[in-house]
Write a protein that holds these residues in place. Sequence first.
Motif, PDB file in Angstrom:
ATOM      1  N   PRO A 582       0.831  -1.216   0.000  1.00 36.66           N
ATOM      2  CA  PRO A 582       0.000   0.000   0.000  1.00 36.66           C
ATOM      3  C   PRO A 582       0.860   1.258   0.000  1.00 36.66           C
ATOM      4  CG  PRO A 582       0.020  -1.007   2.182  1.00 36.66           C
ATOM      5  CD  PRO A 582       0.736  -1.963   1.267  1.00 36.66           C
ATOM      6  N   VAL A 583       0.321   2.315  -0.602  1.00 34.48           N
ATOM      7  CA  VAL A 583       1.001   3.606  -0.619  1.00 34.48           C
ATOM      8  C   VAL A 583       0.296   4.537   0.353  1.00 34.48           C
ATOM      9  CG1 VAL A 583       1.787   3.328  -2.983  1.00 34.48           C
ATOM     10  CG2 VAL A 583      -0.395   4.440  -2.549  1.00 34.48           C
ATOM     11  N   VAL A 584       0.996   5.551   0.811  1.00 31.83           N
ATOM     12  CA  VAL A 584       0.463   6.471   1.814  1.00 31.83           C
ATOM     13  C   VAL A 584      -0.653   7.324   1.211  1.00 31.83           C
ATOM     14  CG1 VAL A 584       1.001   8.449   3.289  1.00 31.83           C
ATOM     15  CG2 VAL A 584       2.606   6.543   3.113  1.00 31.83           C
ATOM     16  N   ASP A 585      -1.765   7.404   1.933  1.00 35.16           N
ATOM     17  CA  ASP A 585      -2.839   8.335   1.598  1.00 35.16           C
ATOM     18  C   ASP A 585      -2.514   9.647   2.297  1.00 35.16           C
ATOM     19  OD1 ASP A 585      -5.132   9.823   1.317  1.00 35.16           O
ATOM     20  OD2 ASP A 585      -6.481   8.332   2.170  1.00 35.16           O
ATOM     21  N   ALA A 586      -1.965  10.583   1.519  1.00 33.47           N
ATOM     22  CA  ALA A 586      -1.413  11.799   2.119  1.00 33.47           C
ATOM     23  C   ALA A 586      -2.466  12.629   2.835  1.00 33.47           C
ATOM     24  CB  ALA A 586      -0.749  12.642   1.027  1.00 33.47           C
ATOM     25  N   GLY A 587      -3.671  12.683   2.284  1.00 32.82           N
ATOM     26  CA  GLY A 587      -4.686  13.535   2.878  1.00 32.82           C
ATOM     27  C   GLY A 587      -5.150  13.080   4.242  1.00 32.82           C
ATOM     28  N   ASN A 588      -5.051  11.787   4.544  1.00 34.43           N
ATOM     29  CA  ASN A 588      -5.524  11.261   5.827  1.00 34.43           C
ATOM     30  C   ASN A 588      -4.390  10.752   6.710  1.00 34.43           C
ATOM     31  OD1 ASN A 588      -8.426  11.603   5.694  1.00 34.43           O
ATOM     32  ND2 ASN A 588      -8.379  10.122   4.005  1.00 34.43           N
ATOM     33  N   THR A 589      -3.177  11.168   6.412  1.00 39.82           N
ATOM     34  CA  THR A 589      -2.035  10.851   7.265  1.00 39.82           C
ATOM     35  C   THR A 589      -1.584  12.146   7.923  1.00 39.82           C
ATOM     36  OG1 THR A 589      -1.355   8.997   5.881  1.00 39.82           O
ATOM     37  CG2 THR A 589       0.316   9.953   7.325  1.00 39.82           C
ATOM     38  N   ARG A 590      -1.876  12.266   9.202  1.00 44.38           N
ATOM     39  CA  ARG A 590      -1.613  13.526   9.893  1.00 44.38           C
ATOM     40  C   ARG A 590      -1.665  13.280  11.394  1.00 44.38           C
ATOM     41  NH1 ARG A 590      -6.791  13.859   7.487  1.00 44.38           N
ATOM     42  NH2 ARG A 590      -8.517  14.019   8.979  1.00 44.38           N
ATOM     43  N   SER A 591      -1.273  14.274  12.162  1.00 41.47           N
ATOM     44  CA  SER A 591      -1.297  14.131  13.617  1.00 41.47           C
ATOM     45  C   SER A 591      -1.460  15.496  14.266  1.00 41.47           C
ATOM     46  CB  SER A 591      -0.009  13.458  14.123  1.00 41.47           C
ATOM     47  OG  SER A 591       1.113  14.288  13.881  1.00 41.47           O
ATOM     48  N   VAL A 592      -1.990  15.465  15.479  1.00 40.78           N
ATOM     49  CA  VAL A 592      -2.106  16.664  16.305  1.00 40.78           C
ATOM     50  C   VAL A 592      -1.710  16.283  17.721  1.00 40.78           C
ATOM     51  CG1 VAL A 592      -3.650  18.417  17.256  1.00 40.78           C
ATOM     52  CG2 VAL A 592      -3.976  17.639  14.906  1.00 40.78           C
ATOM     53  N   SER A 593      -0.858  17.085  18.324  1.00 34.95           N
ATOM     54  CA  SER A 593      -0.515  16.929  19.733  1.00 34.95           C
ATOM     55  C   SER A 593      -0.966  18.189  20.458  1.00 34.95           C
ATOM     56  CB  SER A 593       0.990  16.724  19.910  1.00 34.95           C
ATOM     57  OG  SER A 593       1.331  16.659  21.279  1.00 34.95           O
ATOM     58  N   GLU A 594      -1.677  18.001  21.556  1.00 33.90           N
ATOM     59  CA  GLU A 594      -2.277  19.129  22.260  1.00 33.90           C
ATOM     60  C   GLU A 594      -1.968  19.002  23.736  1.00 33.90           C
ATOM     61  OE1 GLU A 594      -6.223  20.827  20.562  1.00 33.90           O
ATOM     62  OE2 GLU A 594      -6.726  19.564  22.274  1.00 33.90           O
ATOM     63  N   GLU A 595      -1.325  19.992  24.293  1.00 36.35           N
ATOM     64  CA  GLU A 595      -1.013  20.005  25.718  1.00 36.35           C
ATOM     65  C   GLU A 595      -1.751  21.166  26.367  1.00 36.35           C
ATOM     66  OE1 GLU A 595       2.879  19.876  28.700  1.00 36.35           O
ATOM     67  OE2 GLU A 595       3.089  19.517  26.547  1.00 36.35           O
ATOM     68  N   VAL A 596      -2.492  20.845  27.427  1.00 40.11           N
ATOM     69  CA  VAL A 596      -3.318  21.840  28.109  1.00 40.11           C
ATOM     70  C   VAL A 596      -2.866  21.928  29.556  1.00 40.11           C
ATOM     71  CG1 VAL A 596      -5.644  22.413  28.899  1.00 40.11           C
ATOM     72  CG2 VAL A 596      -5.306  21.460  26.613  1.00 40.11           C
ATOM     73  N   VAL A 623      -6.819  28.461  30.927  1.00 42.90           N
ATOM     74  CA  VAL A 623      -6.203  27.337  30.219  1.00 42.90           C
ATOM     75  C   VAL A 623      -5.253  27.866  29.155  1.00 42.90           C
ATOM     76  CG1 VAL A 623      -7.975  25.605  30.600  1.00 42.90           C
ATOM     77  CG2 VAL A 623      -8.207  27.176  28.679  1.00 42.90           C
ATOM     78  N   LYS A 624      -4.148  27.170  29.039  1.00 45.31           N
ATOM     79  CA  LYS A 624      -3.172  27.445  27.991  1.00 45.31           C
ATOM     80  C   LYS A 624      -3.105  26.209  27.098  1.00 45.31           C
ATOM     81  CE  LYS A 624       1.755  28.429  27.232  1.00 45.31           C
ATOM     82  NZ  LYS A 624       3.069  28.636  27.915  1.00 45.31           N
ATOM     83  N   THR A 625      -3.295  26.400  25.806  1.00 46.29           N
ATOM     84  CA  THR A 625      -3.315  25.299  24.853  1.00 46.29           C
ATOM     85  C   THR A 625      -2.115  25.412  23.923  1.00 46.29           C
ATOM     86  OG1 THR A 625      -5.728  25.282  24.885  1.00 46.29           O
ATOM     87  CG2 THR A 625      -4.650  24.111  23.082  1.00 46.29           C
ATOM     88  N   SER A 626      -1.308  24.363  23.886  1.00 47.98           N
ATOM     89  CA  SER A 626      -0.158  24.302  22.972  1.00 47.98           C
ATOM     90  C   SER A 626      -0.405  23.181  21.979  1.00 47.98           C
ATOM     91  CB  SER A 626       1.131  24.047  23.754  1.00 47.98           C
ATOM     92  OG  SER A 626       1.364  25.080  24.690  1.00 47.98           O
ATOM     93  N   GLN A 627      -0.437  23.530  20.691  1.00 45.52           N
ATOM     94  CA  GLN A 627      -0.744  22.565  19.650  1.00 45.52           C
ATOM     95  C   GLN A 627       0.432  22.389  18.697  1.00 45.52           C
ATOM     96  OE1 GLN A 627      -4.228  24.180  17.794  1.00 45.52           O
ATOM     97  NE2 GLN A 627      -5.643  23.058  19.100  1.00 45.52           N
ATOM     98  N   THR A 628       0.640  21.149  18.307  1.00 45.64           N
ATOM     99  CA  THR A 628       1.588  20.831  17.242  1.00 45.64           C
ATOM    100  C   THR A 628       0.840  20.007  16.205  1.00 45.64           C
ATOM    101  OG1 THR A 628       3.475  20.819  18.746  1.00 45.64           O
ATOM    102  CG2 THR A 628       3.747  19.683  16.635  1.00 45.64           C
TER     103      THR A 628
END
Length: 959
Positions: A582-596, A623-628
């Motif tokens: 299989p090849v990577v589906d670029a549109g649905n390969t992603r991540s979010v990291s959220e620290e609160v 609250v302080k939200t840090s997102q990557t």
Amino acid sequence: MTRPATFRAAARWSTALALVLSASAAFAQTAGEPADTQAAEDIIVTGFRASLGAALDIKRDSVTAVDAIVAEDIAKFPDQNLAESLQRIPGITIQRDGGEGRAITVRGLGPQFTRVRVNGMETIATSNDGASSNRDRSFDFNVFASELFSSIVVHKTAEASLDEGSLGAIIDLNTGNPMGGKDGITVVGAVQGAYNDLSKNVSPRLSGLLSWKSPDGTFGASVSAAYQKSDTLELGNNTVRWAQARFDSVNGQPCFFNSNTGTTPVRNSGGFYQPSAICDQAALAFHPRIPRYGEVRHERERLGMTGSLQWSPTEATKVSIDGLFSSFKETRTEKWGEVLLRSNERSIDVVNFKVDDNNNMIAATLNDAWVRTEHFQKVSKTKFYQVGVTWDQDLSDTFRFTAMGGISQSDADVPKETTFVFDDRDAQNYQYDYTDMRRPRLTFGTSVTDASNFQLAEIRDRPSNVTNKFRTAQLRTEWDLAEDFTVKTGVVWRKFTFDSTAFTRDTVVCPTGGGKDLVLGTLTCTASSVFGPTAVYGFAASGLEESFKLGNAGQPSGTTNEWLIPNLDKSADFTKLYDRTPVVDAGNTRSVSEEVSGGYLQFDMKGSIFGLEYRANAGIRYVKTSQTSTGLSSGTPVTVDRTYEDWLPSMNVALFPAEDLIIRGSIANVMTRPTLANLTPGGSVDGFNYRVNFGNPFLDPFRATAYDLAVEWYFAPDSIFSVAWFRKDISSFPIADVRSGTFASTGLPTSIIPPGSPAAQNPEGQLWTINSIVNGTGGWLQGVELSAQAPFTFLPGFLSRFGGIVNATFIGSSATYSVAGPTIVPCVRNPTNPNAACTFGANVNDPAKKGDLFNLSQVAWNATLYYEDAKFSARASLAKRGGYNDANSGTGNIFEGYASQINVDASMRYKVTENIELSLEGNNLTDAYRNRISDAEAQRNYESNHFGRTITFGARFNM
């Protein structure tokens, strides 16, 4: 200003209910005895009625707006999972998938605006149930069996000490409390079987609880488990939206010629469009993209387990360790017979068409049509676990704290999502008729049971995984500065990670224009009579087929009910599908990291002013939200960091002008973080619908000011009549920015277009709809919530054992969306190159289209009538959800969503002995159809399907 119809209806409901309940209360008090003692000899206040009273106690004792369900409620409603239990609460509606509840909406705000805590810790449970995966913040309630939980508490208003992140509600799901039970060993078990009258299958449902509490009350332990297996069908029709396009010919009039001024028709492909009245009318009318009937089978298996250890060595100390595990598996199998108009209109001849007043081509005969049959199977499994530790400690009579920490993880995996397709691309005399939008007649003119007419033309496989993780640590303190004044403070740290990976094995089986198969490489494909002997598109279907016969899908007479479909195992083996990398589906390969991180300060107080009793709290939460956010942009990984802060003040007041009357008021600033799918950089590509969606990691949260005002009248024991008004002014509201353009204008490489889609073969075959997300101007909603509950103790004899629950919610709202409307010009000339082929006219873009908030039903209500005595109990429930939009639509349609629906459920129980109880339950007793709409104004049919009735029978024991 004229009041909206929903609020006029709310006023009528409120007046009628108040009159009825006033009369009931008066009758109860004047019938010779007080209502609470009059029927004491006849009514045993246990079971369901007792649970309703316990839930009312929770509501009455709270300063904020709260609704609850306790264990007896959950165990005895005819509910398959938690979502269906929650729909009984005022203001909550659910969205069903595969015949059972999956997601909820609270007071008009959809699932992304609701935060869920399990044993006090925020979490996300994600499943792949349904046709698409949940890659968002919304909580999939179908992951859990309802038997696992002892109570559900819904917080509808905010307070500083309550977790942030919700515009809709905070929902607390609580598992067992062994120290709250009786001393010694408690054993509870249930065995049930569920029969679905559409699938004709009986499936098991088992649950059990084992609990022990020490005689001195210092230690308790419990374990519980629930197992359910089901096999249900979904039958109906689907259009996959409606669209506009130019056809090869219309009523015998050719629409394409060999040049802009030529007179020789060009058949099937190429050439220049020549405007004419008949060709233009057909081109600008909306036709179904993929008219089809079919069957969807849902094979589900759900296993859940909880465990709890509690230790209280002194009255000042209590330590709890709670664990929860759930495994949810589904195999979803779809079988369709269809015509693929989508992107193939250029080769199709239209005759005898009919256009209605909404510009819908509701009937037509098609020649040279792409007849297609599909066989789809998606295998998914979700594993969820959570472990949490809570330490409650009283340091003195006036100071105490609670320390909490834990982890949770939801792993939703799709190892296989496979589609095989048979095509007959020169089919004649296909007829469709959508005069009855929900029950169309679809008739194939050429044989769809003859394998020699078909080729295996396309294969798709899209394995994926979505993993969510939560890490939580909290410290909460309470200090009683005075008898009626408490200071609450706390700090919180949470880390949330979201990882989505997706792959594709999509391909057209043979390359257009001849050559060898992309998969096998060594075999020559079969020829298509449409494109001539040198153009090939698939392998002979013979030997790879199986027969399918359509059951009761609501189809009218004249509909074709039997056709051939690809056999999954034979086709996979023949094409060596799963041997492909299989090849990577670029549109649905992603991540979010959220620290609160953050904290709160809250003051709780009670007392009286001028003789008026009150309770209140007021405070502020920071609250302080840090997102990557990480995604693929033009095939290259891109990471974006962002940090923002929120200060969220809130105040709640409860006034007690009389012993049985409460007036509540609340005001708060609230927020919900942006949708995960919108936060990641880069773009996802839909090559079937010619759409590109760009994310925006710099989106602001949804921020709002929330107002609530409620009056609650507890007019008799276990009884309430309440009216609540609520409003939310939403100051920031991410919206889609929609435009039309070429694929080249997006800057994305063509390599990320799914290889099996039409756009992969011809990226510039038509204009693309290009969506990006920007910070919008906001919106508002306001509504009225009515609720009444009472046992009918004022009635004589056995009638006094009846009772009723009814609630209704009426909501109005407004939000501004950017939409791409229909095409209005069928032929636009290039002024710099008048000899070039004209393009299909640009869409009408309306950047200021107003509508209701997505997932908001203007009217929703449910009602329950129950009967209960010492041996026998019965209940019947009706739940209505009004129609609603849930998304911006595509292909020129304006908003899509669902029509209104009513579900009817019922249950009966009989106690054979004190320890054994028999049960009979029914879900969806009217076999209601779910009707989805692809355009809110034109009411174009998206799908209409039903799931059958489910009858559950069984026994329950306790000791």
